[in-house]
Design a protein around this motif. Structure first.
Motif, PDB file in Angstrom:
ATOM      1  N   ARG A 239       0.840  -1.198   0.000  1.00  0.00           N
ATOM      2  CA  ARG A 239       0.000   0.000   0.000  1.00  0.00           C
ATOM      3  C   ARG A 239       0.871   1.243   0.000  1.00  0.00           C
ATOM      4  O   ARG A 239       1.981   1.254   0.532  1.00  0.00           O
ATOM      5  N   ARG A 240       0.349   2.312  -0.561  1.00  0.00           N
ATOM      6  CA  ARG A 240       1.067   3.577  -0.604  1.00  0.00           C
ATOM      7  C   ARG A 240       0.062   4.719  -0.549  1.00  0.00           C
ATOM      8  O   ARG A 240      -1.116   4.528  -0.864  1.00  0.00           O
ATOM      9  N   PRO A 241       0.507   5.910  -0.148  1.00  0.00           N
ATOM     10  CA  PRO A 241      -0.425   7.039  -0.089  1.00  0.00           C
ATOM     11  C   PRO A 241      -0.985   7.372  -1.463  1.00  0.00           C
ATOM     12  O   PRO A 241      -0.252   7.383  -2.464  1.00  0.00           O
ATOM     13  N   ALA A 242      -2.281   7.654  -1.519  1.00  0.00           N
ATOM     14  CA  ALA A 242      -2.899   8.041  -2.790  1.00  0.00           C
ATOM     15  C   ALA A 242      -2.536   9.464  -3.168  1.00  0.00           C
ATOM     16  O   ALA A 242      -2.500   9.814  -4.348  1.00  0.00           O
ATOM     17  N   ASP A 243      -2.280  10.303  -2.158  1.00  0.00           N
ATOM     18  CA  ASP A 243      -1.899  11.693  -2.414  1.00  0.00           C
ATOM     19  C   ASP A 243      -1.176  12.231  -1.194  1.00  0.00           C
ATOM     20  O   ASP A 243      -1.079  11.571  -0.166  1.00  0.00           O
ATOM     21  N   GLY A 244      -0.622  13.438  -1.316  1.00  0.00           N
ATOM     22  CA  GLY A 244      -0.029  14.110  -0.176  1.00  0.00           C
ATOM     23  C   GLY A 244       1.327  13.596   0.254  1.00  0.00           C
ATOM     24  O   GLY A 244       1.815  13.980   1.319  1.00  0.00           O
ATOM     25  N   CYS A 245       1.958  12.719  -0.554  1.00  0.00           N
ATOM     26  CA  CYS A 245       3.261  12.192  -0.167  1.00  0.00           C
ATOM     27  C   CYS A 245       4.353  13.100  -0.723  1.00  0.00           C
ATOM     28  O   CYS A 245       4.546  13.186  -1.942  1.00  0.00           O
ATOM     29  N   LEU A 246       5.053  13.755   0.169  1.00  0.00           N
ATOM     30  CA  LEU A 246       6.140  14.670  -0.188  1.00  0.00           C
ATOM     31  C   LEU A 246       7.460  14.030   0.200  1.00  0.00           C
ATOM     32  O   LEU A 246       7.625  13.562   1.326  1.00  0.00           O
ATOM     33  N   GLN A 247       8.405  13.992  -0.729  1.00  0.00           N
ATOM     34  CA  GLN A 247       9.711  13.426  -0.409  1.00  0.00           C
ATOM     35  C   GLN A 247      10.361  14.254   0.699  1.00  0.00           C
ATOM     36  O   GLN A 247      10.419  15.486   0.630  1.00  0.00           O
ATOM     37  N   PRO A 248      10.862  13.606   1.758  1.00  0.00           N
ATOM     38  CA  PRO A 248      11.438  14.359   2.879  1.00  0.00           C
ATOM     39  C   PRO A 248      12.771  15.007   2.517  1.00  0.00           C
ATOM     40  O   PRO A 248      13.469  14.571   1.604  1.00  0.00           O
TER      41      PRO A 248
END
Length: 536
Positions: free
Chosen positions: A251-260
């Motif tokens: 599973r992975r985020p559908a949205d809102g995932c920002l590379q740190p």
């Protein structure tokens, strides 16, 4: 007939608790909860016509329509002008909220009321605090309602009991962060970096007055959890166990995932101890009332992380995310109820508006907030939900007297273990009994001989009881036309105290149907058996 009053108040048997947020965003609403109780024991007796009063701080105003339950209605708002701040020569409105005759309190009953209030942003800038003081009253006489003067002061009476006064203090802040996840119902997270990935959300909310700039978010992920970034990468040199898939396929985020900006394994980050993965992001400046949500994937691995990667330590630009090479620590396997896994996220930035330390907002003020989410790592998980209206399943539902509730028990196992010979036990409280067929009841008696001789009622009797209850509710007199005497009215709280349909037998436990009813489908979990089975 007008309510009667007398000169002296009766001894109090009711209690009150008040809760509210430790902080509220400048210019936005704060929520408060009032809970009246009537504890059993001693001189406890039914209390009637429970009423609440909450005196708000000057310049704090009730938000219309915010009272829950809605049938309690908006309070009567008594407003007077007071000098505030002290010796300032400035007068501002101060509100007293009165909810009259909300409900009755049987012995051992409780009544909960929630509402929202908004502090004036000019009177209460960032860094300020305000306090609200609440109290409750009730009557031992069902015909008498607690009264208040036009100024909001209580009127004593021989049958009127007052609960304790409770004060809550709230500070005003500029920014908040809230952490949540989507794979740990009841706070239970199954182990497994491939099959049981959780998506975490970090919600940053700015105040309702001025912008906050230079915002940085830091999340400390514990050693018992693997930070998987956006869930689409594998920086490991090898798979977790023989036959395991690579990372990045779950599973992975559908949205809102920002590379740190930075991912690093650290030891003893103050005030915490032990090994943690510190993840840092920079997010855009936020104007008034704006929000920003970060999401990332994480999961509980076979073993905890250490600072030893078995070779050179990867760089901090992101290579330490989704890297199992340093997972040589203690086993995360469930022992007893499971191991607590706390995650702490924080946000910091510069607030550009007025504060108690910078009344003009000319220099900017450093502000911050943090939130901790704790889940329990599980290999075997049981979840219980209920529904009473035929729609969705929920952790709590309204259990109407004489009605039927359908419960669902769901058992899951983690990626790393299989389970057999599971014994599932559900203890029902007194007055709640299962609806079963005659054959099922016979099987229960065979397994539990203590039930031998206990009789039940048929489903038809239960339906008749529900019809009778509905008819009686429809003809119940209204509070304004009460008879001279009556039994305690049930307090308005949800869920209501469950009661089973009465049967003709004085000794009953099970209510069975003469013919088997089609049960709601309940999934029977298959043991999780990775091939080959990983080390435990």
């Amino acid at each position: 007939m007008a309510p009667e009053t007398a000169a002296a108040a009766s001894p109090s048997t009711i209690g009150l608790s008040k809760t509210g947020p430790g902080s509220v965003l400048a210019g936005l609403a704060a929520g408060f909860t009032l809970r009246a109780t009537n504890p059993a024991g001693g001189t406890a007796a039914p209390e009637y016509n429970t009423s609440f009063r909450d005196v708000l701080a000057p310049g704090v105003t009730y938000r219309a329509g915010s009272t829950v339950p809605a049938d309690a209605g908006d309070p009567t708002v008594v407003t007077r002008q007071v000098e505030f701040p002290a010796n300032s020569g400035r007068t501002v409105p101060q509100q007293t909220l009165i909810w009259s005759n909300v409900a009755d309190l049987p012995v051992n009953g409780e009544l909960t009321l929630r509402y929202q209030a908004v502090p004036d942003a000019d009177l209460y800038p960032v860094g300020a605090t305000f306090a609200n003081t609440a109290q409750d009253w009730a009557s031992t006489d069902p015909r008498l309602v607690p009264k208040f003067t036009s100024a909001g002061a209580p009127v004593d009476g021989a049958t009127i009991a007052a609960g304790p006064a409770r004060t809550v203090e709230t500070s005003v802040t500029a920014i908040t962060i809230a952490k949540s996840d989507d794979a740990s119902p009841e706070g239970k997270l199954l182990r497994g970096v491939h099959d049981d990935v959780s998506v975490y959300s970090l919600l940053v909310t700015n105040n309702g007055v001025d912008p906050t700039t230079g915002i940085q978010v830091v999340d400390l992920v514990p050693a018992d959890e693997e930070f998987l970034a956006c869930g689409d990468v594998d920086n490991s040199a090898d798979v977790e166990y023989p036959g395991a898939p690579t990372l990045g396929q779950g599973r992975r985020p559908a949205d809102g995932c920002l590379q740190p900006d930075r991912v690093e394994t650290v030891t003893d980050p103050a005030p915490l101890t032990g090994v943690w993965t510190r993840v840092t992001w920079t997010i855009p400046d936020l104007p008034a009332k704006a929000t920003y949500t970060l999401r990332y994937a994480a999961a509980v691995p076979l073993r905890a992380q250490t600072t030893d990667f078995g070779g050179p330590t990867p760089g901090t630009g992101g290579a330490q995310a989704a890297d199992l090479d340093n997972n040589g620590g203690a086993s995360t396997r469930q022992v007893g109820g499971g191991q607590a896994v706390p995650n702490t996220a924080s946000v910091s930035g510069t607030y550009t508006g007025a504060t108690t330390g910078d009344p003009t907002g000319a220099t900017g003020t450093p502000v911050s907030d943090s939130d901790t989410l704790t889940v329990t790592a599980k290999d075997v998980r049981v979840l219980k939900t209920v529904r009473t209206d035929g729609t969705g399943w929920a952790k709590q539902d309204r259990f109407v007297e004489g009605d039927l509730a359908t419960y669902r028990l769901e058992v899951d196992t983690s990626e790393y273990t299989s389970a057999s010979d599971i014994v599932l036990t559900d203890v029902l409280p007194n007055g709640v009994c299962p609806v079963v067929t005659a054959d099922q009841w016979s099987a229960l008696v065979a397994d539990h001989p203590v039930l031998a001789g206990v009789q039940g009622c048929t489903a038809g009797e239960a339906r008749a009881r529900r019809s009778t209850t509905a008819a009686r509710s429809a003809t119940r007199p209204s509070p304004t036309t009460r008879p001279p005497a009556r039994s305690p009215r049930r307090s308005r709280r949800s869920p209501r105290s469950p009661r089973s349909p009465p049967c003709s037998s004085p000794t009953r436990c099970g209510c069975w149907s003469p013919t088997p009813a089609a049960p709601s489908p309940v999934p029977t979990p298959a043991p999780a058996t990775p091939s080959p089975t990983p080390p435990r």
